[in-house]
Design an enzyme around this catalytic site. Structure first.
Site, PDB file in Angstrom:
ATOM      1  N   PRO A   1      -6.308  11.554  -8.060  1.00  0.00           N
ATOM      2  CA  PRO A   1      -6.494  10.328  -7.278  1.00  0.00           C
ATOM      3  C   PRO A   1      -5.261  10.104  -6.412  1.00  0.00           C
ATOM      4  O   PRO A   1      -4.138  10.231  -6.896  1.00  0.00           O
ATOM      5  CB  PRO A   1      -6.598   9.237  -8.354  1.00  0.00           C
ATOM      6  CG  PRO A   1      -5.882   9.793  -9.546  1.00  0.00           C
ATOM      7  CD  PRO A   1      -6.021  11.287  -9.473  1.00  0.00           C
ATOM      8  N   MET A   2      -5.464   9.805  -5.142  1.00  0.00           N
ATOM      9  CA  MET A   2      -4.317   9.510  -4.283  1.00  0.00           C
ATOM     10  C   MET A   2      -4.670   8.407  -3.299  1.00  0.00           C
ATOM     11  O   MET A   2      -5.514   8.594  -2.404  1.00  0.00           O
ATOM     12  CB  MET A   2      -3.851  10.776  -3.550  1.00  0.00           C
ATOM     13  CG  MET A   2      -3.020  11.665  -4.462  1.00  0.00           C
ATOM     14  SD  MET A   2      -2.366  13.107  -3.603  1.00  0.00           S
ATOM     15  CE  MET A   2      -3.840  14.040  -3.484  1.00  0.00           C
TER      16      MET A   2
ATOM     17  N   CYS B   1       0.723   4.223 -11.967  1.00  0.00           N
ATOM     18  CA  CYS B   1       1.180   3.816 -10.640  1.00  0.00           C
ATOM     19  C   CYS B   1       2.483   3.023 -10.744  1.00  0.00           C
ATOM     20  O   CYS B   1       2.544   2.007 -11.428  1.00  0.00           O
ATOM     21  CB  CYS B   1       0.116   2.971  -9.931  1.00  0.00           C
ATOM     22  SG  CYS B   1       0.687   2.421  -8.307  1.00  0.00           S
TER      23      CYS B   1
ATOM     24  N   LYS C   1      -5.001   8.140 -17.043  1.00  0.00           N
ATOM     25  CA  LYS C   1      -3.954   8.984 -16.455  1.00  0.00           C
ATOM     26  C   LYS C   1      -2.614   8.326 -16.728  1.00  0.00           C
ATOM     27  O   LYS C   1      -2.379   7.187 -16.299  1.00  0.00           O
ATOM     28  CB  LYS C   1      -4.203   9.138 -14.955  1.00  0.00           C
ATOM     29  CG  LYS C   1      -3.183   9.990 -14.236  1.00  0.00           C
ATOM     30  CD  LYS C   1      -3.746  10.453 -12.894  1.00  0.00           C
ATOM     31  CE  LYS C   1      -2.735  11.219 -12.070  1.00  0.00           C
ATOM     32  NZ  LYS C   1      -1.817  10.352 -11.334  1.00  0.00           N
TER      33      LYS C   1
ATOM     34  N   ASN D   1      -0.749  17.721 -15.034  1.00  0.00           N
ATOM     35  CA  ASN D   1      -0.569  17.373 -13.621  1.00  0.00           C
ATOM     36  C   ASN D   1       0.922  17.383 -13.287  1.00  0.00           C
ATOM     37  O   ASN D   1       1.736  16.989 -14.095  1.00  0.00           O
ATOM     38  CB  ASN D   1      -1.183  15.978 -13.368  1.00  0.00           C
ATOM     39  CG  ASN D   1      -0.843  15.399 -12.005  1.00  0.00           C
ATOM     40  OD1 ASN D   1      -0.323  14.293 -11.906  1.00  0.00           O
ATOM     41  ND2 ASN D   1      -1.130  16.117 -10.939  1.00  0.00           N
TER      42      ASN D   1
ATOM     43  N   ASP E   1       3.364  19.009  -9.688  1.00  0.00           N
ATOM     44  CA  ASP E   1       4.059  20.088  -8.975  1.00  0.00           C
ATOM     45  C   ASP E   1       3.257  21.373  -8.820  1.00  0.00           C
ATOM     46  O   ASP E   1       3.852  22.442  -8.630  1.00  0.00           O
ATOM     47  CB  ASP E   1       5.412  20.409  -9.640  1.00  0.00           C
ATOM     48  CG  ASP E   1       6.346  19.214  -9.619  1.00  0.00           C
ATOM     49  OD1 ASP E   1       6.067  18.257  -8.871  1.00  0.00           O
ATOM     50  OD2 ASP E   1       7.348  19.229 -10.360  1.00  0.00           O
TER      51      ASP E   1
ATOM     52  N   GLY F   1      -2.525  17.253  -6.862  1.00  0.00           N
ATOM     53  CA  GLY F   1      -2.425  16.168  -5.893  1.00  0.00           C
ATOM     54  C   GLY F   1      -1.976  16.674  -4.542  1.00  0.00           C
ATOM     55  O   GLY F   1      -2.771  17.150  -3.730  1.00  0.00           O
ATOM     56  N   ARG F   2      -0.648  16.628  -4.310  1.00  0.00           N
ATOM     57  CA  ARG F   2      -0.115  16.944  -2.988  1.00  0.00           C
ATOM     58  C   ARG F   2      -0.469  18.359  -2.534  1.00  0.00           C
ATOM     59  O   ARG F   2      -0.704  18.593  -1.346  1.00  0.00           O
ATOM     60  CB  ARG F   2       1.411  16.740  -2.994  1.00  0.00           C
ATOM     61  CG  ARG F   2       1.798  15.272  -3.179  1.00  0.00           C
ATOM     62  CD  ARG F   2       3.240  15.158  -3.611  1.00  0.00           C
ATOM     63  NE  ARG F   2       3.463  15.851  -4.871  1.00  0.00           N
ATOM     64  CZ  ARG F   2       4.635  16.276  -5.314  1.00  0.00           C
ATOM     65  NH1 ARG F   2       5.714  16.056  -4.593  1.00  0.00           N
ATOM     66  NH2 ARG F   2       4.743  16.902  -6.480  1.00  0.00           N
TER      67      ARG F   2
HETATM   68  C1  LIG Z   1       0.263   9.578  -1.600  1.00  0.00           C
HETATM   69  C2  LIG Z   1       0.008   9.540  -3.078  1.00  0.00           C
HETATM   70  C3  LIG Z   1      -0.878   8.604  -3.597  1.00  0.00           C
HETATM   71  C4  LIG Z   1      -1.113   8.561  -4.968  1.00  0.00           C
HETATM   72  N1  LIG Z   1      -2.036   7.661  -5.456  1.00  0.00           N
HETATM   73  C5  LIG Z   1      -2.353   7.689  -6.781  1.00  0.00           C
HETATM   74  C6  LIG Z   1      -3.401   6.872  -7.297  1.00  0.00           C
HETATM   75  O1  LIG Z   1      -4.080   6.143  -6.561  1.00  0.00           O
HETATM   76  N2  LIG Z   1      -3.637   6.936  -8.637  1.00  0.00           N
HETATM   77  C7  LIG Z   1      -2.940   7.760  -9.476  1.00  0.00           C
HETATM   78  O2  LIG Z   1      -3.195   7.785 -10.680  1.00  0.00           O
HETATM   79  N3  LIG Z   1      -1.952   8.552  -9.008  1.00  0.00           N
HETATM   80  C8  LIG Z   1      -1.674   8.553  -7.691  1.00  0.00           C
HETATM   81  N4  LIG Z   1      -0.729   9.414  -7.200  1.00  0.00           N
HETATM   82  C9  LIG Z   1      -0.100  10.394  -8.105  1.00  0.00           C
HETATM   83  C10 LIG Z   1      -0.908  11.708  -8.085  1.00  0.00           C
HETATM   84  O3  LIG Z   1      -2.215  11.512  -8.580  1.00  0.00           O
HETATM   85  C11 LIG Z   1      -0.224  12.781  -8.941  1.00  0.00           C
HETATM   86  O4  LIG Z   1      -0.103  12.314 -10.263  1.00  0.00           O
HETATM   87  C12 LIG Z   1       1.174  13.118  -8.416  1.00  0.00           C
HETATM   88  O5  LIG Z   1       1.181  13.289  -7.023  1.00  0.00           O
HETATM   89  C13 LIG Z   1       1.702  14.402  -9.080  1.00  0.00           C
HETATM   90  O6  LIG Z   1       0.832  15.477  -8.842  1.00  0.00           O
HETATM   91  P1  LIG Z   1       1.154  16.583  -7.682  1.00  0.00           P
HETATM   92  O7  LIG Z   1       2.526  17.129  -7.994  1.00  0.00           O
HETATM   93  O8  LIG Z   1       0.067  17.612  -7.871  1.00  0.00           O
HETATM   94  O9  LIG Z   1       1.127  15.882  -6.374  1.00  0.00           O
HETATM   95  C14 LIG Z   1      -0.448   9.461  -5.836  1.00  0.00           C
HETATM   96  C15 LIG Z   1       0.435  10.399  -5.306  1.00  0.00           C
HETATM   97  C16 LIG Z   1       0.658  10.458  -3.939  1.00  0.00           C
HETATM   98  C17 LIG Z   1       1.609  11.506  -3.401  1.00  0.00           C
END
Ligand SMILES: Cc1cc2nc3c(=O)[nH]c(=O)nc-3n(C[C@H](O)[C@H](O)[C@H](O)COP(=O)(O)O)c2cc1C
Length: 331
Positions: free
Chosen positions: A17-18, A101, A140, A201, A203, A225-226
């Site tokens: 979720p982002m 969050c 989460k 989850n 990196d 995510g990213r």
């Molecule tokens: C722009 C952005 C928005 C995010 N929004 C949420 C969200 O709405 N809910 C949530 O549980 N995590 C949110 N996250 C965290 C991501 O879901 C994830 O846990 C975090 O980016 C680490 O994973 P990654 O390294 O694969 O990016 C957000 C992260 C980013 C960068």
């Protein structure tokens, strides 16, 4: 294959979720690229129960993206339970509780990562949601609120005891930001501790990293995510690597087609003004690190409608054709 409660996923890859990004258009892109499960942006439980128009719009879904997890945030058991019901009525296949969050606006209301600070109250929220939620329930979490005080194991156990069907752990503290790397060792510890599926989850920016996370932690699923914003094709690459097949990045023509398809999905599913704003964010990620991307970003930010946006995309990719392949394939 990963199963969450009664929901069987096609594979073990989950799009994170982002907020601001995982709207319907982007979820369709991730799904088409192989994600086994896609998740909505976090949605305010209070906004849902007040039937705020903009908040309700986040629930919009289409069959092609199914199964869909809808993530809600809030701090009141009653409001969260009602919000879960609304999400399920709108078609959520899984309800996910945001417990990570760190944004001030959210934590000051006792929601998001604040739930890690008061597990007793949090268990009331989880039980209230579980009581009314007819579909699988997930949460989460992070490692804890602040460095040095991990609460992941007790939180995970509490969630399992309250009837949560799976959990995702993003092993950072709420106060961490992204500067320190995610501590995967905690994914392994949480997995060892629980009977329910654990999704790791943090990196995974390249396809081989997902396979490494699964192997080294024993987690049941990997959430991305990213890495998925930058390379939505990462899901397809991971699935190919798993089968021992080559998994190159798409060539320029395929990237162009992906971007154009993404813009079209925005156009189809979102009001133009909101869509134009949303697509800019998505395209910024796609083109990060590509040659002349700053110039491209400037030109798309000037676009006032979809046709001029598509024109800017076409011009940019035509320009890229003159760039030696190595310069973009290396990104
Ligand atoms: C722009 C952005 C928005 C995010 N929004 C949420 C969200 O709405 N809910 C949530 O549980 N995590 C949110 N996250 C965290 C991501 O879901 C994830 O846990 C975090 O980016 C680490 O994973 P990654 O390294 O694969 O990016 C957000 C992260 C980013 C960068």
């Amino acid at each position: 294959m990963l199963q969450i409660g009664t929901v069987k996923l096609a594979n073990w890859l989950v799009m994170a979720p982002m907020a601001g990004y995982t709207n319907l258009a982007f979820r369709l892109v991730a799904k088409a690229q192989g994600a086994g499960l896609v998740t909505s942006e976090m949605i305010s439980a209070a906004g849902l129960t007040r039937r705020q128009k903009k908040t309700i719009e986040y629930l919009k879904s289409v069959p092609a993206e199914k199964p869909l997890a809808v993530q809600i945030f809030g701090s009141s058991p009653e409001t969260m339970a009602r919000a879960a019901e609304i999400a399920v009525e709108a078609g959520a296949d899984i309800v996910d509780i945001n417990m990570g969050c760190p944004v001030k606006k959210v934590v000051k209301t006792g929601a998001g990562a604040s739930l890690l600070r008061d597990l007793k109250q949090t268990s009331r929220i989880i039980r209230a949601v579980r009581h009314v939620c007819p579909v699988p329930l997930t949460a989460k979490i992070r490692l804890g609120w602040s460095r040095g005080k991990p609460v992941a194991l007790e939180t995970a156990r509490m969630l399992q005891d309250c009837g949560v069907d799976a959990l995702t752990i993003h092993p950072r503290f709420a106060t961490d930001g992204f500067s320190a790397p995610a501590d995967w060792e905690w994914i392994r510890k949480v997995k060892e501790h629980l009977k329910i599926p654990v999704i790791g989850n943090g990196d995974v920016m390249e396809a081989p990293t997902a396979i490494r996370m699964k192997k080294s932690t024993g987690c049941d699923g990997v959430m991305i995510g990213r890495g998925g914003l930058k390379k939505p094709w990462i899901f397809r690459q991971i699935l190919r690597l798993e089968k021992g097949m080559p998994a190159p990045d798409p060539d320029l023509l395929e990237r162009r087609n992906l971007v154009i398809n993404h813009v079209r999905l925005f156009r189809e599913y979102m009001p133009e003004k909101r869509a134009l704003h949303g697509i800019l964010g998505a395209l910024m990620w796609y083109t990060k690190g590509l040659p002349n991307s700053a110039h491209f970003r400037e030109s798309i930010s000037r676009a006032r409608d979809f046709d001029s946006l598509l024109g800017a995309v076409d011009r940019y990719f035509a320009e890229l054709e003159n760039v030696p392949a190595a310069r973009y394939e290396a990104q």
